[in-house]
Design a protein around this motif. Structure first.
Motif, PDB file in Angstrom:
ATOM      1  N   GLY B 151      25.301  -8.511  28.961  1.00 14.82           N
ATOM      2  CA  GLY B 151      25.598  -9.158  30.253  1.00 14.82           C
ATOM      3  C   GLY B 151      24.840 -10.458  30.305  1.00 14.82           C
ATOM      4  O   GLY B 151      23.846 -10.851  29.565  1.00 14.82           O
ATOM      5  N   GLU B 152      25.154 -11.549  31.108  1.00 12.11           N
ATOM      6  CA  GLU B 152      24.422 -12.731  31.382  1.00 12.11           C
ATOM      7  C   GLU B 152      23.192 -12.571  31.764  1.00 12.11           C
ATOM      8  O   GLU B 152      22.095 -13.399  31.358  1.00 12.11           O
ATOM      9  N   GLY B 153      23.008 -11.601  32.533  1.00  9.51           N
ATOM     10  CA  GLY B 153      21.501 -11.398  33.201  1.00  9.51           C
ATOM     11  C   GLY B 153      20.510 -11.087  32.039  1.00  9.51           C
ATOM     12  O   GLY B 153      19.524 -11.474  31.735  1.00  9.51           O
ATOM     13  N   SER B 154      21.175 -10.336  31.161  1.00  4.77           N
ATOM     14  CA  SER B 154      20.353  -9.767  29.806  1.00  4.77           C
ATOM     15  C   SER B 154      20.011 -10.834  29.042  1.00  4.77           C
ATOM     16  O   SER B 154      19.022 -10.696  28.191  1.00  4.77           O
ATOM     17  N   SER B 155      20.884 -11.955  28.851  1.00  2.84           N
ATOM     18  CA  SER B 155      20.443 -13.011  28.179  1.00  2.84           C
ATOM     19  C   SER B 155      19.156 -13.664  28.352  1.00  2.84           C
ATOM     20  O   SER B 155      18.634 -14.535  27.501  1.00  2.84           O
ATOM     21  N   ASN B 156      18.462 -13.222  29.346  1.00  3.62           N
ATOM     22  CA  ASN B 156      16.968 -13.608  29.419  1.00  3.62           C
ATOM     23  C   ASN B 156      16.016 -12.737  29.176  1.00  3.62           C
ATOM     24  O   ASN B 156      14.903 -13.354  29.177  1.00  3.62           O
ATOM     25  N   VAL B 178      28.194 -12.593  25.139  1.00  2.00           N
ATOM     26  CA  VAL B 178      27.717 -12.590  26.350  1.00  2.00           C
ATOM     27  C   VAL B 178      28.803 -12.494  27.505  1.00  2.00           C
ATOM     28  O   VAL B 178      29.663 -13.349  27.466  1.00  2.00           O
ATOM     29  N   GLU B 179      28.855 -11.462  27.814  1.00  2.00           N
ATOM     30  CA  GLU B 179      30.008 -11.064  29.119  1.00  2.00           C
ATOM     31  C   GLU B 179      29.500 -11.448  30.257  1.00  2.00           C
ATOM     32  O   GLU B 179      28.768 -10.736  31.041  1.00  2.00           O
ATOM     33  N   ASN B 180      29.687 -12.778  30.628  1.00  9.72           N
ATOM     34  CA  ASN B 180      29.150 -13.388  31.947  1.00  9.72           C
ATOM     35  C   ASN B 180      30.150 -12.857  33.282  1.00  9.72           C
ATOM     36  O   ASN B 180      31.319 -13.269  33.229  1.00  9.72           O
ATOM     37  N   GLU B 241      29.989 -16.873  25.105  1.00  9.90           N
ATOM     38  CA  GLU B 241      29.729 -16.688  26.395  1.00  9.90           C
ATOM     39  C   GLU B 241      31.591 -16.540  26.817  1.00  9.90           C
ATOM     40  O   GLU B 241      32.128 -17.384  26.914  1.00  9.90           O
ATOM     41  N   ALA B 242      31.607 -15.177  27.404  1.00 13.17           N
ATOM     42  CA  ALA B 242      33.098 -14.795  27.826  1.00 13.17           C
ATOM     43  C   ALA B 242      32.988 -14.702  29.340  1.00 13.17           C
ATOM     44  O   ALA B 242      32.287 -14.040  29.853  1.00 13.17           O
ATOM     45  N   VAL B 243      33.520 -15.495  30.020  1.00 11.86           N
ATOM     46  CA  VAL B 243      33.560 -15.652  31.741  1.00 11.86           C
ATOM     47  C   VAL B 243      34.521 -14.905  32.229  1.00 11.86           C
ATOM     48  O   VAL B 243      35.426 -15.208  31.996  1.00 11.86           O
ATOM     49  N   SER B 244      34.205 -14.023  33.066  1.00  9.68           N
ATOM     50  CA  SER B 244      34.952 -13.216  34.121  1.00  9.68           C
ATOM     51  C   SER B 244      34.343 -12.936  35.492  1.00  9.68           C
ATOM     52  O   SER B 244      33.547 -13.727  35.661  1.00  9.68           O
TER      53      SER B 244
END
Lengths: 328, 327
Positions: B151-156, B178-180, B241-244
């Protein structure tokens, strides 16, 4: 028979295992061209090439984590942490991942990684190049931890770690690297993980320890035998997790007096668990309270030689503790 | 030329993609019902992310590539060959669950047979693992690649950085997607990162990065396919980054009304990729009233069957508690 130092034994074990099995490879900081900051991987890069002796970016969690991924694929990585003190960023990978991969997948995936880390003090390494950090990992079923006390053990235990189907932490003492030398007669010896080693038999007191402290204890015991006629029963744990309970109980019951030694801080250390085992199983065989000799409860070993010496367990301190116990 | 033929996808393939996306959605919906009925203790959802998950998986070589899916990837694991029954066995924590034999919570996937790495709960630890698989592929001249999601949070997390950097330095065959979905539990994207796009982080690693509309299966498929081609030809990793949008609360234990408006969720539901993909398939006469009805019925009966099976299946015996600590 060749005389081999502790660090040469480590290098030779890796070399022989890499020769034996193509899946074995080394990764870590400065392990390639430089041959390791302590020279533990000296010559491996030249012999096996950059693909099997990999200089990694300076990032310990990746060293462990990438090794774990490769192990799941079917490789046999030997990951080197430059100093045991720097393993902490990789703890999540080691405890949450490596230790649990077999269990959490119900035996579907395995993680045959060896993680080597130089530990220990007495080398002017100050707080962050002197620590014994094994206790952090020593209540994690799924992990095995070995800490060799001699060149022969260093080689045989490393070979066993590399061949083990599960993750093994291998802590090697920096001061032992060039201090300890011995003839190694059996080149192919693999020392079984999980078994303690009775170094010498004696009838007066039992000493249980591991790593470099075994060497100090041996020397102290020799002096006590010569000077006072005290006979020490000395058990080297070799594997500090999981502990060899049977060997511990037998060694204690033999003399009824036991001294436990670690270079680590006393609280919550490996010898704390050993004393719990003794308390559970040997109470009625004891002729004296369990005696423990360990580093003091200060955060870590200071740099100044006076303070370092005051912190470090050494032959004199061990001899004194042995004598006190024998006279109890 | 239609969007799918342009990408070399046949009508059968796009219909299969849709079927798996729909299956993921319907399985997830059923799990919420089972949870609210008190039959299963926990659900962590894929809803809103099925399109990108399935489209990405179809761009891989599903016969040989390795995956390290994260906990929302019902679409990924179905596309790779996990069955509805197996997902239900996991949800019910039954002994036959191939992921963990009922040891792990739902969403913790893993299957050696499917080359799907076993996952844990601390997020992002799977990134270095996928990089390790990529390293092993490179060492063995295996032309498989490793596909990892998060997830995008995990990219931190540090492991994201350490893993991505390692993969880039060694030019490893790895795709990091990254599944944002805009939220890390309750914390919205703008409180997670200050960069405009998660894919901007690729620049810092010296790898190719791109952001795609996660609701557009063709955009995701193209992006992952190109990344896979680059990985296989030795050009190194890619950050996609795939945004949904996460259409459900974080999990069955979360209440998303405490941190986002119902209006916002309603608007996101209108942009649901499953709706637009369905419209596309109808417009191209690939999905008809008839085959859609049949598809829904088949999925429903498979879910019913799997639910009954998993509900009735035995739990692991307490005798097995000590199995698999060591060999």
């Amino acid at each position: 028979m060749p005389v081999v130092s502790y660090i040469e034994a480590i290098k030779t074990a890796m070399e022989e295992e890499m020769e034996r099995d193509e899946r074995v490879f080394v990764l870590g900081e400065d392990v390639g061209k430089r041959g390791g900051v302590f020279r533990a991987t000296e010559g491996l890069y030249e012999r096996f090439g950059a693909k099997r002796v990999i200089d990694t970016p300076l990032a310990e969690s990746a060293i462990a984590g990438v090794g774990i991924g490769a192990a799941m694929y079917g490789m046999i990585p030997i990951a080197e942490m430059q100093f045991a003190d720097f393993i902490l960023p990789a703890v999540n990978q080691i405890i949450s991942e490596a230790a649990k991969i077999r269990y959490r997948s119900n035996n579907d995936w395995t993680c045959p990684i060896t993680i080597r880390a130089p530990y220990g003090g007495g080398v002017h390494g100050a707080l962050y190049h002197s620590q014994s950090i094994e206790a952090i990992f020593a209540n994690q079923p799924g992990l095995k931890i070995v800490m060799p006390s001699s060149p022969r053990d260093a080689k045989g235990l490393l070979k066993a770690a590399i061949r083990d189907p599960d993750p093994v932490l291998y802590f090697e003492h920096k001061k032992a690297y060039r201090l300890l030398k011995e003839e190694i007669d059996n080149n192919e010896e693999v020392i079984e993980i999980g078994k303690a080693n009775l170094i010498q038999e004696g009838t007066d007191i039992t000493v249980i320890t591991y790593g470099l402290c075994v060497h100090y204890a041996k020397e102290a015991a020799k002096e006590l035998a010569e000077e006072q006629g005290i006979e020490v029963n000395l058990l080297d744990l070799r594997t500090i997790y999981p502990l060899d309970q049977e060997a511990i109980i037998n060694a204690v019951n033999k003399t009824g007096k036991v001294l436990l030694i670690t270079e680590d801080n006393k609280e919550g250390s490996i010898i704390s668990e050993v004393s719990a085992i003794i308390g559970e199983h040997c109470l009625f065989e004891l002729d004296a309270p369990i005696k423990r000799l360990a580093g003091p409860n200060v955060p870590a070993m200071p740099y100044a030689p006076t303070l370092e010496k005051a912190f470090m367990v050494n032959q004199d301190k061990i001899k004194q503790a042995m004598l006190e116990l024998a006279l109890f | 030329m239609t969007k799918h033929t342009e990408l070399g996808l046949s009508e059968e393939e796009v219909l299969d993609m849709y079927r798996i996306m729909l299956t993921a959605r319907r399985v997830d919906e059923r799990m919420w019902l089972l949870n609210r009925a008190g039959k299963i203790p926990f659900v962590v959802s894929c809803q809103g992310q099925e399109v990108q998950q399935v489209a990405a998986s179809f761009a891989l070589n599903r016969e040989k590539d390795y995956t390290a899916p994260y906990y929302r990837d019902v679409g990924v694991v179905l596309a790779l060959g996990m069955s509805i029954k197996e997902l239900m066995l996991q949800a019910f924590a039954k002994a036959e669950d191939p992921n963990s034999g009922g040891r792990q919570m739902p969403g913790h996937f893993g299957s050696r047979k499917l080359r799907m790495l076993t996952g844990s709960s601390p997020v992002t630890t799977q990134v270095p693992h996928a990089v390790g698989v990529g390293l092993a592929c490179q060492m063995n001249n295996d032309d498989a690649i490793a596909f990892v999601t998060l997830g995008e949070g995990s990219s931190n997390q540090g492991d994201f950085h350490e893993g991505a950097n390692f993969a880039a330095v060694h030019k490893l065959p790895v795709i990091i997607m990254v599944e944002n979905n805009q939220y890390a539990i309750s914390v919205a994207l703008n409180e997670q990162v200050a960069c405009e796009k998660i894919s901007d982080r690729a620049i810092g690693y010296g790898m190719h990065g791109e952001t795609v509309d996660g609701n557009d299966p063709f955009a995701v498929y193209r992006s992952v396919k190109q990344a896979a081609d680059r990985a296989r030809e030795g050009s190194g990793p890619t950050l996609i980054e795939a945004v949904s949008y996460r259409l459900t609360p974080h999990s069955s234990d979360d209440d998303d009304r405490t941190y986002r408006s119902e209006e916002e969720v309603k608007q996101a539901k209108e942009k649901d990729g499953l709706i637009s993909f369905r419209e596309y398939l109808i417009a191209h006469n690939i999905l008809t009233e008839e085959n859609e009805k049949e598809m829904e019925q088949t999925i429903k009966s498979l879910i019913d069957e799997a639910t009954d099976y998993a509900d009735a299946a035995p739990y692991a015996s307490p005798d097995t508690l000590f199995d698999g600590v060591y060999q």
